[in-house]
Design an enzyme around this catalytic site. Structure first.
Site, PDB file in Angstrom:
ATOM      1  N   ASP A  98       0.858  -1.188   0.000  1.00  0.00           N
ATOM      2  CA  ASP A  98       0.000   0.000   0.000  1.00  0.00           C
ATOM      3  C   ASP A  98       0.891   1.235   0.000  1.00  0.00           C
ATOM      4  OD1 ASP A  98      -2.316   1.458  -0.097  1.00  0.00           O
ATOM      5  OD2 ASP A  98      -3.146   0.691   1.775  1.00  0.00           O
ATOM      6  N   ASP A  99       0.290   2.379  -0.359  1.00  0.00           N
ATOM      7  CA  ASP A  99       1.099   3.606  -0.391  1.00  0.00           C
ATOM      8  C   ASP A  99       1.469   4.074   1.009  1.00  0.00           C
ATOM      9  OD1 ASP A  99      -1.549   4.265   0.124  1.00  0.00           O
ATOM     10  OD2 ASP A  99      -1.696   5.842  -1.393  1.00  0.00           O
ATOM     11  N   ASP A 102      -1.839   4.671   7.925  1.00  0.00           N
ATOM     12  CA  ASP A 102      -2.144   5.854   8.747  1.00  0.00           C
ATOM     13  C   ASP A 102      -2.625   5.367  10.121  1.00  0.00           C
ATOM     14  OD1 ASP A 102      -3.461   8.099   9.928  1.00  0.00           O
ATOM     15  OD2 ASP A 102      -3.701   9.044   7.993  1.00  0.00           O
TER      16      ASP A 102
HETATM   17  O1  LIG Z   1      -4.193   3.220   7.826  1.00  0.00           O
HETATM   18  P1  LIG Z   1      -5.518   3.792   7.397  1.00  0.00           P
HETATM   19  O2  LIG Z   1      -6.011   4.835   8.376  1.00  0.00           O
HETATM   20  O3  LIG Z   1      -6.546   2.768   7.110  1.00  0.00           O
HETATM   21  O4  LIG Z   1      -5.281   4.649   6.063  1.00  0.00           O
HETATM   22  C1  LIG Z   1      -4.478   4.212   4.984  1.00  0.00           C
HETATM   23  C2  LIG Z   1      -5.276   3.925   3.758  1.00  0.00           C
HETATM   24  O5  LIG Z   1      -6.052   5.078   3.371  1.00  0.00           O
HETATM   25  C3  LIG Z   1      -5.790   5.426   2.017  1.00  0.00           C
HETATM   26  O6  LIG Z   1      -6.641   4.745   1.114  1.00  0.00           O
HETATM   27  P2  LIG Z   1      -8.156   5.193   0.829  1.00  0.00           P
HETATM   28  O7  LIG Z   1      -9.060   4.313   1.640  1.00  0.00           O
HETATM   29  O8  LIG Z   1      -8.296   6.666   1.028  1.00  0.00           O
HETATM   30  O9  LIG Z   1      -8.406   4.826  -0.688  1.00  0.00           O
HETATM   31  P3  LIG Z   1      -7.516   5.100  -1.989  1.00  0.00           P
HETATM   32  O10 LIG Z   1      -6.275   4.253  -1.847  1.00  0.00           O
HETATM   33  O11 LIG Z   1      -8.369   4.650  -3.109  1.00  0.00           O
HETATM   34  O12 LIG Z   1      -7.180   6.558  -2.031  1.00  0.00           O
HETATM   35  C4  LIG Z   1      -4.378   4.918   1.794  1.00  0.00           C
HETATM   36  O13 LIG Z   1      -4.130   4.679   0.409  1.00  0.00           O
HETATM   37  C5  LIG Z   1      -4.353   3.642   2.583  1.00  0.00           C
HETATM   38  O14 LIG Z   1      -4.863   2.557   1.834  1.00  0.00           O
HETATM   39  O1  HPA Z   2      -1.941  11.216   4.773  1.00  0.00           O
HETATM   40  C1  HPA Z   2      -2.681  10.690   3.909  1.00  0.00           C
HETATM   41  N1  HPA Z   2      -2.616  11.060   2.588  1.00  0.00           N
HETATM   42  C2  HPA Z   2      -3.401  10.528   1.634  1.00  0.00           C
HETATM   43  N2  HPA Z   2      -4.295   9.577   1.880  1.00  0.00           N
HETATM   44  C3  HPA Z   2      -4.402   9.147   3.153  1.00  0.00           C
HETATM   45  N3  HPA Z   2      -5.229   8.216   3.661  1.00  0.00           N
HETATM   46  C4  HPA Z   2      -4.983   8.155   4.974  1.00  0.00           C
HETATM   47  N4  HPA Z   2      -4.030   9.027   5.329  1.00  0.00           N
HETATM   48  C5  HPA Z   2      -3.632   9.681   4.200  1.00  0.00           C
HETATM   49 MG   LIG Z   3      -5.604   3.209  -0.123  1.00  0.00          MG
END
Ligand SMILES: O=P(O)(O)OC[C@H]1O[C@H](OP(=O)(O)OP(=O)(O)O)[C@H](O)[C@@H]1O
Ligand code: HPA
Ligand SMILES: [Mg+2]
Length: 164
Positions: A98-99, A102
């Protein structure tokens, strides 16, 4: 909880460099039979890491948890193929990408699906750090990371104020 108010913009160059650094770290953990990218943010580092580690079996899992900056209930929109679940259960090495992590809520849900997999993110915040096995850069909990696919070039006012 207060909203993260420290912006941390990441350029494509920086993201590529950090994802490559993660691939170097993961090299000694493999070889991996498959990569599972957590969509959508995990798709970009997964492509970079798959190229570096020569992994050609790529699966995705779709977990949605954020509406802009506020976290809601976690919804699984696409689950993991049974072949990958079986590979993990049989002791083959599976890599989850994952990117960022959080709060760790997304990671916890996906970890439960693949209990033996190695979980890696490019960035990590303190609250979720212990949910991942590998990451490259830690930022504070009150930081919001802006990824290059969410950004555009725009005018920046001079630090001292006024216009240029
Ligand atoms: O540790 P956490 O608090 O769960 O947050 C982290 C996750 O939140 C974001 O994804 P998001 O659900 O916003 O979807 P996206 O990847 O499609 O932007 C990010 O890419 C992680 O997958
Ligand atoms: O810091 C952040 N950046 C973008 N997306 C996210 N989703 C959870 N935390 C973050
Ligand atoms: Mg995500």
């Amino acid at each position: 909880m207060t909203q993260p108010n420290k912006p941390f913009p990441v350029s494509w160059d920086q993201f590529h460099r950090d994802s490559r650094a993660l691939a170097w770290r993961l090299h000694s953990e493999g070889p991996f039979a498959a990569i599972v990218a957590i969509t959508r943010g995990g798709l970009v580092p997964a492509a970079i890491i798959a190229r570096e580690l020569n992994v050609r079996v790529i699966e995705s899992v779709s977990v949605k948890s954020y509406d802009h900056q506020s976290q809601g209930k976690i919804i699984v929109l696409k689950s993991i193929n049974s072949d990958i679940l079986a590979a993990d259960a049989a002791g083959q090495k599976v890599l989850i990408i994952d990117d960022l992590v959080d709060t760790g809520a997304t990671a916890r849900v996906v970890r439960d699906m693949l209990p033996n997999a190695h979980f890696a993110t490019v960035y990590a915040k303190p609250q979720g750090r212990d949910m991942v096995d590998s990451f490259i850069t830690e930022v504070s909990q009150d930081t919001w990371i802006f990824f290059p696919w969410d950004l555009d070039f725009t005018y920046a006012a001079p630090i001292a104020g006024g216009t240029d």
